[in-house]
Design a protein around this motif. Structure first.
Motif, PDB file in Angstrom:
ATOM      1  N   SER A 188      11.028 -46.759  67.195  1.00  0.00           N
ATOM      2  CA  SER A 188      10.008 -46.858  66.162  1.00  0.00           C
ATOM      3  C   SER A 188      10.160 -48.096  65.292  1.00  0.00           C
ATOM      4  O   SER A 188       9.192 -48.808  65.025  1.00  0.00           O
ATOM      5  N   ARG A 189      11.360 -48.358  64.851  1.00  0.00           N
ATOM      6  CA  ARG A 189      11.589 -49.503  63.952  1.00  0.00           C
ATOM      7  C   ARG A 189      11.276 -50.826  64.660  1.00  0.00           C
ATOM      8  O   ARG A 189      10.622 -51.702  64.106  1.00  0.00           O
TER       9      ARG A 189
ATOM     10  N   ASP B  47       7.481 -51.162  65.185  1.00  0.00           N
ATOM     11  CA  ASP B  47       6.817 -51.497  63.924  1.00  0.00           C
ATOM     12  C   ASP B  47       6.999 -52.978  63.598  1.00  0.00           C
ATOM     13  O   ASP B  47       6.046 -53.660  63.214  1.00  0.00           O
TER      14      ASP B  47
ATOM     15  N   PRO C 246       5.628 -46.041  66.394  1.00  0.00           N
ATOM     16  CA  PRO C 246       6.261 -45.538  65.165  1.00  0.00           C
ATOM     17  C   PRO C 246       5.645 -44.222  64.681  1.00  0.00           C
ATOM     18  O   PRO C 246       6.324 -43.406  64.068  1.00  0.00           O
ATOM     19  N   GLN C 247       4.375 -44.014  64.964  1.00  0.00           N
ATOM     20  CA  GLN C 247       3.728 -42.770  64.557  1.00  0.00           C
ATOM     21  C   GLN C 247       4.308 -41.576  65.300  1.00  0.00           C
ATOM     22  O   GLN C 247       4.336 -40.470  64.780  1.00  0.00           O
TER      23      GLN C 247
ATOM     24  N   GLY D 289       7.454 -41.481  66.300  1.00  0.00           N
ATOM     25  CA  GLY D 289       8.871 -41.360  65.952  1.00  0.00           C
ATOM     26  C   GLY D 289       9.741 -41.707  67.138  1.00  0.00           C
ATOM     27  O   GLY D 289       9.274 -42.066  68.201  1.00  0.00           O
TER      28      GLY D 289
END
Length: 69
Positions: free
Chosen positions: A51-52, A55, A44-45, A47
Motif C-alpha cells: 500500500s505505501r 501510494d 492502498p484502498q 490495504g
C-alpha cells in the motif's frame, strides 16, 4: 575470493535491460498512464504490504500527467 565466483553476472546486460525498460516506460500512452494510476490508487484502498509503495508511486505519476478530465 568471496565465494561467489561461480555466479556469472553480466552487468552490462543488466544495465542495458534496465535502460531498455526505462525507455519503454517512458513510452506509455497517456491512456496507459491513467490505467496504471488507477491501479496504483486502488492498491492502498485495499490495504496490504504494498500500500505505501503504491501510494508513493501513484503520487509520483499523478504529478507527471495531465488530469484525466
Amino acid at each position: 575470493m568471496d565465494g561467489y565466483e561461480h555466479i556469472d553476472i553480466d552487468l552490462d546486460e543488466i544495465l542495458s535491460a534496465r535502460t531498455e525498460t526505462a525507455e519503454r516506460l517512458a513510452l506509455l500512452t497517456l491512456e496507459e498512464a491513467y490505467d496504471v494510476l488507477r491501479l496504483l490508487v486502488t492498491v492502498p484502498q485495499e490495504g496490504g504490504p504494498l500500500s505505501r509503495d503504491a501510494d508513493r508511486l501513484a503520487k509520483a505519476i499523478a504529478v507527471r500527467i495531465p488530469s484525466e478530465n
